[in-house]
Design an enzyme around this catalytic site. Structure first.
Site, short mmCIF file in Angstrom:
data_model
loop_
_atom_site.label_atom_id
_atom_site.label_comp_id
_atom_site.label_asym_id
_atom_site.label_seq_id
_atom_site.Cartn_x
_atom_site.Cartn_y
_atom_site.Cartn_z
N ASP A 481 46.79 -7.31 56.00
CA ASP A 481 47.69 -7.31 54.56
C ASP A 481 46.67 -7.08 53.44
O ASP A 481 45.95 -8.02 53.15
CB ASP A 481 48.34 -8.78 54.54
CG ASP A 481 49.47 -8.55 53.57
OD1 ASP A 481 49.65 -7.64 52.70
OD2 ASP A 481 49.98 -9.79 53.36
N GLY A 525 53.38 0.30 51.61
CA GLY A 525 53.91 1.61 51.39
C GLY A 525 53.18 2.45 50.61
O GLY A 525 53.43 3.59 50.38
N ASP A 546 58.11 -7.15 50.01
CA ASP A 546 58.47 -8.27 50.89
C ASP A 546 60.11 -8.23 50.72
O ASP A 546 60.65 -8.24 49.77
CB ASP A 546 58.07 -9.45 50.43
CG ASP A 546 56.57 -9.73 50.72
OD1 ASP A 546 55.82 -8.64 51.10
OD2 ASP A 546 56.01 -10.56 50.90
C1 GLA Z 1 52.50 -10.71 51.90
C2 GLA Z 1 53.10 -9.91 53.02
C3 GLA Z 1 54.06 -10.75 53.83
C4 GLA Z 1 53.40 -12.13 54.20
C5 GLA Z 1 52.42 -12.72 52.87
C6 GLA Z 1 51.59 -13.83 53.28
O1 GLA Z 1 53.20 -11.02 50.86
O2 GLA Z 1 54.00 -8.97 52.66
O3 GLA Z 1 54.77 -10.43 54.88
O4 GLA Z 1 52.66 -11.87 55.30
O5 GLA Z 1 51.74 -11.73 52.28
O6 GLA Z 1 50.92 -14.30 52.35
#
Ligand code: GLA
Length: 731
Positions: A481, A525, A546
């Site tokens: 991430d 994305g 998210d």
């Molecule tokens: C981001 C990701 C989520 C999750 C959080 C964890 O927001 O997009 O899916 O993994 O981090 O902190």
């Protein structure tokens, strides 16, 4: 005209007409200073910012940290109606504090320096109240509302709604919510959050969702004391499964009303029969010399006995739980036959092991901790969901990955730089071994930046070390991430290479491991990741920000997956984010998904058509019958797991409905007919409008029923926000 003057003028004029003042702009600065909350602080050099769009889009790209908004507002006495004054802030990404003339009036989430550390409440609509008798209000003069926002990663600042100030009407202080108790009973919870009692009436209408006829309607009086909350039970009609309730509360003095709607969960799919049946994908990928592990998913009366024909040398099947293990020294396709037996018979299914460089030949299916547990995930919570995965039989339909998201990392690396898990995960290797012995797979989460989005340690400058630690724990899946990689990424460098770089570094580290680790890119994305995710050996890539458990979030993400369509193929999947069914909550306090049952059928149908990774985001230990049924329909799962690996294409869009079609390996097609409107409706179309031949054999996939042949036209009643999911085969 100076912006501040313009703002004050608008407020003064608006007072004549309405008691609601929108605050479309604010004075803004990044940084943090307690003086920013004070009325006498001079912000004349600050910039002006729109208050409904994140700061990233307004000249602060990739900025994480603190920012302050200052609203200068005249408080006209005409706003007073005896009730508190309402300050509707909108949403704040991620946590905030609100000050009125320098006095703290409210807070949401928490900051890294707070006792319990940082906690985001980015998706919460925030409202604060100001007591009209407060000595801090300067009537008919300029007052200051200042908002301190902390952005922990990704987008930051105020967004989604324009903040406003208004007098609070009685009806604004009433909340009305459908509630499903742990025992499955339904009711509406009505609450008075005002400091005076409220009188009103409520009506409950029960409707047959299949033909929209009214089954019953009742009207009653209700009085609510200060802060009082009452449960309004709903009557359950006999012999009806697809029904809804509409509850309307009307406040007596103003006659203003509030409505809430509840559709009861209804089960469409018949239970699996007693005969043995083998489910799941028909293929699995493995690299040369990596350990292969696959559990044969099968249903039928227990005990089941598992075996396989034509297994490559050295491969074994555990006859009691169907876990196949082995290792291949040579690339190529190994065609085997899976066999499952019980007292009622024997069933066989061809299965292909493809040894090469590509993993995740069908979209990964499993569970991830984020949407339920957020940063509070632990070994215990993961095990509870893993046990439910087995005991409730999800594993028998192909669900396999158990993925820990953010929140597992220790505060510091070991002296040699190695990453360690925190106290909540006492023994990662042991956990991995336990999952594997049961045929489940093990996933983990990190960031290419120094910190994860939740503020935990990331892999920056430790990528190789982390990849080998993961391999030593038996990790099968890594979600990687972007988060604080913003700080490493050179500001203003918009080259594709600079966005690919962190993923190339981890790709090179993963490929050197002696086990297969599915690589899941999470960077929301950016730079159209679907066009290049394959070049960094990504097996799936998030295409959006998210998701959350609302119809708005679901539709704005799900129905916009159109330009990604050509890029899905075996081993390479577009990921519109994890599933929002069952008990979710992003932390300790879980709630039943806010999606209606029909919206959930839409969700699972659309994700299956999109060939999306299917990662259940709820606490499986609390799985109810409806959600279990939703997640174990083998006809629907087969659409997702189809070996051709195509993504559905949006072929028809009208103002109320959409049709998406996915080509399947056997030459047939899966078709989703989605009603995006607010009323149940009969949707009809000619096959020619979908560009398919004129006679089609149709199977209803949710009900697992063959409907027969249809020539020229097809018509189906689709519930509001619901779906008819069919498989069509040309005749
Ligand atoms: C981001 C990701 C989520 C999750 C959080 C964890 O927001 O997009 O899916 O993994 O981090 O902190």
């Amino acid at each position: 005209m100076k912006p501040l003057l313009a703002l004050l003028l608008v407020l003064a004029v608006s007072t004549v007409h309405a008691q609601k003042f929108e605050l479309r702009t604010a004075r803004f600065s990044i940084g943090d200073n307690p003086a920013y909350s004070q009325l006498n602080y001079d912000d004349s050099k600050w910039s002006e910012i729109k208050t409904n769009v994140n700061w990233e889009e307004q000249g602060y790209p990739q900025y994480d940290g603190y920012g302050w908004y200052r609203f200068h507002i005249v408080m006209p006495t005409t706003i007073q109606n005896g009730n508190p004054i309402r300050f509707l802030l909108g949403k704040a990404d991620d946590a905030c504090e609100v000050f009125f003339n320098g006095v703290l009036i409210g807070k949401s989430g928490s900051f890294p320096t707070d006792k319990d550390g940082y906690k985001t409440t980015w998706d919460k609509l925030l409202e604060f109240r100001i007591d009209p008798t407060s000595k801090y209000i300067k009537w008919n003069e300029v007052n200051l509302i200042s908002v301190r926002v902390y952005d922990g990663g990704g987008n930051g600042g105020l967004f989604e709604e324009y903040p406003y100030i208004s007098s609070l009407e009685k009806i604004d202080a009433i909340t009305l919510d459908p509630v499903t108790a742990a025992d499955g009973k339904h009711s509406f919870q009505v609450k008075n959050t005002l400091n005076t009692p409220v009188e009103g009436t409520y009506s409950i209408t029960c409707t047959d969702e299949d033909d929209l006829s009214v089954i019953s309607k009742t009207d009653n009086n209700i009085s609510l004391g200060i802060n009082e909350s009452k449960a309004i039970a709903v009557p359950l009609p006999k012999n009806k499964t697809h029904i809804s309730y509409t509850c309307t509360f009307t406040e007596s003095s103003t006659k203003k009303s509030l409505t809430a709607h509840l559709v009861l969960p209804y089960i469409l799919t018949p239970k699996p029969g007693p005969e043995p049946k083998i489910n799941g994908a028909a293929v699995s990928g493995v690299r040369i010399n990596s350990p292969f592990l696959y559990k044969i998913p099968a249903t039928g009366k227990k005990p089941l006995r598992y075996s396989a024909e034509n297994l490559p040398a050295g491969f074994k099947v555990n006859p009691l739980n169907g876990v196949i293990t082995g290792q291949l020294a040579q690339a190529g396709e190994y065609k085997i036959t899976l066999v499952v037996k019980n007292s009622l018979g024997t069933v066989k299914k061809p299965f292909s092991i493809q040894c090469g460089n590509v993993l995740a030949l069908t979209p990964p299916m499993g569970w991830n901790s984020w949407n339920c547990w957020g940063l509070s995930v632990s070994d215990e919570k993961l095990k509870a969901s893993a046990k439910a995965m087995m005991d409730k039989g999800l594993i028998d339909h192909g669900w396999a990955y158990m993925n820990i998201d953010d929140g597992w990392e220790d505060e510091q690396r070991k002296a040699n730089g190695e990453i360690a898990a925190n106290k909540k995960f006492p023994d990662m290797k042991k956990l991995g071994d336990w999952l594997h012995s049961n045929g489940l797979k093990f996933g983990i989460y990190s960031s290419p930046g120094p910190r994860t989005c939740g503020g935990y340690l990331g892999s920056y400058q430790h990528e190789m070390q982390d990849a080998s630690t993961y391999a030593s724990w038996g990790i099968d899946y890594l979600k990687y991430d972007w988060c604080s990689y913003d700080q490493i990424h050179t500001k203003g460098d918009e080259t594709l290479e600079s966005y690919k770089k962190p993923y190339e570094v981890m790709r090179d580290a993963l490929v050197q491991q002696k086990r297969d680790i599915v690589f899941s890119l999470c960077q929301y994305g950016m730079k159209d990741v679907w066009e290049w995710g394959e070049t960094v050996n990504g097996n799936c890539w998030r295409t959006t920000g998210d998701i959350t458990d609302t119809w708005k979030s679901l539709t704005s993400i799900g129905f916009n997956q159109t330009k990604q369509y050509p890029f899905a193929k075996p081993g390479r999947w577009n990921d519109p984010d994890m599933m929002i069914v069952g008990q979710v909550g992003w932390g300790e306090h879980l709630h039943n998904t806010r999606l209606t049952p029909d919206e959930q059928y839409t969700h699972v149908s659309l994700w299956s058509l999109l060939s999306a990774p299917l990662l259940i985001g709820c606490d499986l230990s609390k799985l109810d019958d409806f959600t279990l049924n939703l997640l174990t329909n083998d006809d629907v799962i087969a659409v997702n797991q189809d070996v051709l690996g195509k993504q559905a294409k949006q072929v028809r869009v009208t103002s109320t409905y959409q049709v998406w079609i996915k080509d399947l390996a056997d030459g047939s097609k899966a078709v989703g007919i989605f009603n995006l409107g607010d009323n149940s409706d009969v949707i009809r179309f000619y096959w020619s409008e979908l560009n398919v031949s004129k006679t089609q054999q149709v199977r209803d996939l949710w009900r697992q029923q063959d409907l027969g042949a249809f020539t020229n036209m097809f018509a189906t009643r689709v519930p509001a926000h619901g779906v008819t999911l069919i498989k069509i085969t040309a005749k």
